[in-house]
Motif scaffolding. Structure first.
Motif, PDB file in Angstrom:
ATOM      1  N   VAL A  54      -2.740  -3.863  -6.890  1.00 14.44           N
ATOM      2  CA  VAL A  54      -3.014  -3.940  -8.322  1.00 14.44           C
ATOM      3  C   VAL A  54      -2.859  -2.570  -8.981  1.00 14.44           C
ATOM      4  CG1 VAL A  54      -5.523  -3.655  -8.090  1.00 14.44           C
ATOM      5  CG2 VAL A  54      -4.591  -4.874 -10.050  1.00 14.44           C
ATOM      6  N   HIS A  55      -3.217  -1.502  -8.280  1.00 13.75           N
ATOM      7  CA  HIS A  55      -3.074  -0.161  -8.841  1.00 13.75           C
ATOM      8  C   HIS A  55      -1.616   0.266  -8.902  1.00 13.75           C
ATOM      9  CE1 HIS A  55      -7.459   0.629  -7.506  1.00 13.75           C
ATOM     10  NE2 HIS A  55      -7.411   0.078  -8.690  1.00 13.75           N
ATOM     11  N   VAL A  56      -0.862  -0.102  -7.901  1.00 16.36           N
ATOM     12  CA  VAL A  56       0.569   0.212  -7.903  1.00 16.36           C
ATOM     13  C   VAL A  56       1.245  -0.494  -9.078  1.00 16.36           C
ATOM     14  CG1 VAL A  56       2.732  -0.015  -6.617  1.00 16.36           C
ATOM     15  CG2 VAL A  56       0.634   0.629  -5.419  1.00 16.36           C
ATOM     16  N   LEU A  57       0.878  -1.752  -9.287  1.00 15.48           N
ATOM     17  CA  LEU A  57       1.444  -2.505 -10.410  1.00 15.48           C
ATOM     18  C   LEU A  57       1.018  -1.911 -11.745  1.00 15.48           C
ATOM     19  CD1 LEU A  57       1.013  -6.135  -9.065  1.00 15.48           C
ATOM     20  CD2 LEU A  57       3.113  -4.788  -9.177  1.00 15.48           C
ATOM     21  N   ARG A  93       0.840  -1.186   0.000  1.00 11.30           N
ATOM     22  CA  ARG A  93       0.000   0.000   0.000  1.00 11.30           C
ATOM     23  C   ARG A  93       0.874   1.234   0.000  1.00 11.30           C
ATOM     24  NH1 ARG A  93      -5.784  -0.010   2.349  1.00 11.30           N
ATOM     25  NH2 ARG A  93      -6.425  -1.923   1.393  1.00 11.30           N
ATOM     26  N   VAL A  94       0.621   2.083  -0.927  1.00  4.32           N
ATOM     27  CA  VAL A  94       1.284   3.368  -0.985  1.00  4.32           C
ATOM     28  C   VAL A  94       0.170   4.386  -1.141  1.00  4.32           C
ATOM     29  CG1 VAL A  94       2.912   4.801  -2.252  1.00  4.32           C
ATOM     30  CG2 VAL A  94       3.290   2.337  -2.082  1.00  4.32           C
ATOM     31  N   TRP A  95       0.049   5.275  -0.202  1.00 10.11           N
ATOM     32  CA  TRP A  95      -1.013   6.268  -0.213  1.00 10.11           C
ATOM     33  C   TRP A  95      -2.386   5.615  -0.286  1.00 10.11           C
ATOM     34  CZ3 TRP A  95       0.451  10.824   1.229  1.00 10.11           C
ATOM     35  CH2 TRP A  95       1.775  11.175   1.044  1.00 10.11           C
ATOM     36  N   GLY A  96      -2.521   4.451   0.302  1.00 13.55           N
ATOM     37  CA  GLY A  96      -3.803   3.781   0.342  1.00 13.55           C
ATOM     38  C   GLY A  96      -4.179   3.098  -0.958  1.00 13.55           C
TER      39      GLY A  96
END
Length: 123
Positions: free
Chosen positions: A43-46, A36-39
């Protein structure tokens, strides 16, 4: 993770760097590190990483041109300004946020269309 978790209490008033350090330090119950980065979900980070790789390699612009889409059309589809897409493709800005995630979805669709077109040409 439940909102009542003691690790998360008080994080809303933290500075940006404290939030990043906090999210990097949180562990799941099973001991695996949370992505988790900034919530953002993993899948979104990837997806952001994929979009940034496509932009930096020139693949994003190539796919757009092959699909005969203008920067304005791509921008409208992603919900961003056309100058944003231009900056992404020229390397002046890194894609980020919801617009970048939408851009990633569009790129995935364009990749699939390009692959289908290539299959038809070789058949």
């Amino acid at each position: 993770m439940a909102p009542s978790c003691p690790q998360r209490q008080g994080i809303g008033k933290a500075t940006d760097s404290e939030r990043v350090a906090h999210y990097r330090s949180i562990r799941c119950v099973n001991g695996k590190a949370m992505a988790r980065v900034w919530g953002m979900a993993q899948v979104h980070v990837l997806r952001l990483a994929e979009v940034r790789a496509a932009v930096s390699s020139g693949e994003a612009e190539r796919l757009r041109v092959e699909a005969q889409l203008s920067i304005g059309e791509v921008a409208r589809a992603c919900g961003v300004d056309q100058s944003t897409v231009w900056r992404w493709e020229k390397g002046a800005r890194r894609p980020r946020g919801l617009g970048a995630l939408a851009y990633g979805d569009l790129l995935e669709t364009l990749r699939a269309q390009a692959a289908q077109t290539n299959r038809k040409k070789t058949a």
